[in-house]
Design an enzyme around this catalytic site. Sequence first.
Site, PDB file in Angstrom:
ATOM      1  N   HIS A 244      -5.609   1.650   0.607  1.00  0.00           N
ATOM      2  CA  HIS A 244      -5.561   1.595   2.066  1.00  0.00           C
ATOM      3  C   HIS A 244      -6.177   0.315   2.637  1.00  0.00           C
ATOM      4  CE1 HIS A 244      -9.890   2.693   2.493  1.00  0.00           C
ATOM      5  NE2 HIS A 244      -9.665   3.318   1.347  1.00  0.00           N
ATOM      6  N   ASN A 245      -5.492  -0.201   3.650  1.00  0.00           N
ATOM      7  CA  ASN A 245      -5.934  -1.380   4.396  1.00  0.00           C
ATOM      8  C   ASN A 245      -5.939  -2.676   3.585  1.00  0.00           C
ATOM      9  OD1 ASN A 245      -7.587   0.958   6.062  1.00  0.00           O
ATOM     10  ND2 ASN A 245      -6.883  -0.717   7.373  1.00  0.00           N
TER      11      ASN A 245
END
Length: 332
Positions: A244-245
């Site tokens: 994520h991210n």
Amino acid sequence: MKTYNIEEINDILKGELIGNTSRKITGPEQLQNAQSAHISFIGSSKYIPLWHSSKACSAVISANIKLEPDPNRALIKVKNADLAMAKILELFTPPTPEFNIDIHPTAVIHNTAIIGNNCKIGANCYVGKDVELGTGVILYPNVCVFDETTIGDHTVIWSGTVIRERTEIGSHCIFHTNVSIGADGFGYRPSDNGQGLTKIPQIGKVIIGHQVEIGANSCVDRAKFSATIIGDGCKIDNLVQIAHNSTMGRSCIMAGHSGLAGSVTLGDGVVIGGSASIKDHTTIHSGATVGAGSGVMNNVSAGQTVLGYPAQDARDMLKQWVTIRRLAKNTK
């Protein structure tokens, strides 16, 4: 069966034809496995001995290779044998599976979905609410595309792939079998009572650029907030994890079993070797290379090559390995 003579192949490669062969070429093959109707490739001088024992009627060789043809066996000298091989493989690529009907009757498509011209949707696919498919998108059987996802023109998605809600995908991408796009990022914290873990909601999305290729069984997780981003032209191997991210720049390469932890940033043209792992919140700047099996704990400068676990500058790590070998020998 497709066949070409050596002159036709040389016209495509625009190389230097050395010698000749009267045999029709029916396909490419490795030197050691080639038969008399095959063309092969020599990109390094270490493979020259295999040419003499091979049955191949022809071979494409890099310009720096010194080799003479045999009777009725031809060589085509090119600047880069690997790139020439790609062109020949395109010549002999078999057709992809055919659709008897553009949209299979077992596909479930929400009435709000927008399906572009010339799309093909296979059996048992699911296309959710407010999904938009561009022109010429292909969904092979058993693909799921969830709500509010957009997919650009001429993207091909192979069977078993799941694309979660709100994903944005560019044009001319290829996702191989069982790719996972937009699953929850991995986020947990100890509970206040100390008796378990609290899941951190992941409310962001995934944005994938144009001409991205993702290998089988790879995962790109949605962001905790904002977006996980894969830049234009990135090529991702099988069994790769992108957390994520994380953000990948343009034309990055990730080899099999490698992984990015959360909030990793890659610049343009970064190469990650097989089984390498990158620590969270790390930045690897443009043009850097991470060697296979390495563990990156700190930022990597632009153009730098790092090796080892923990990863260090490749020259320093190689010196350490040489020193350790010398010490081992001296203790015997």
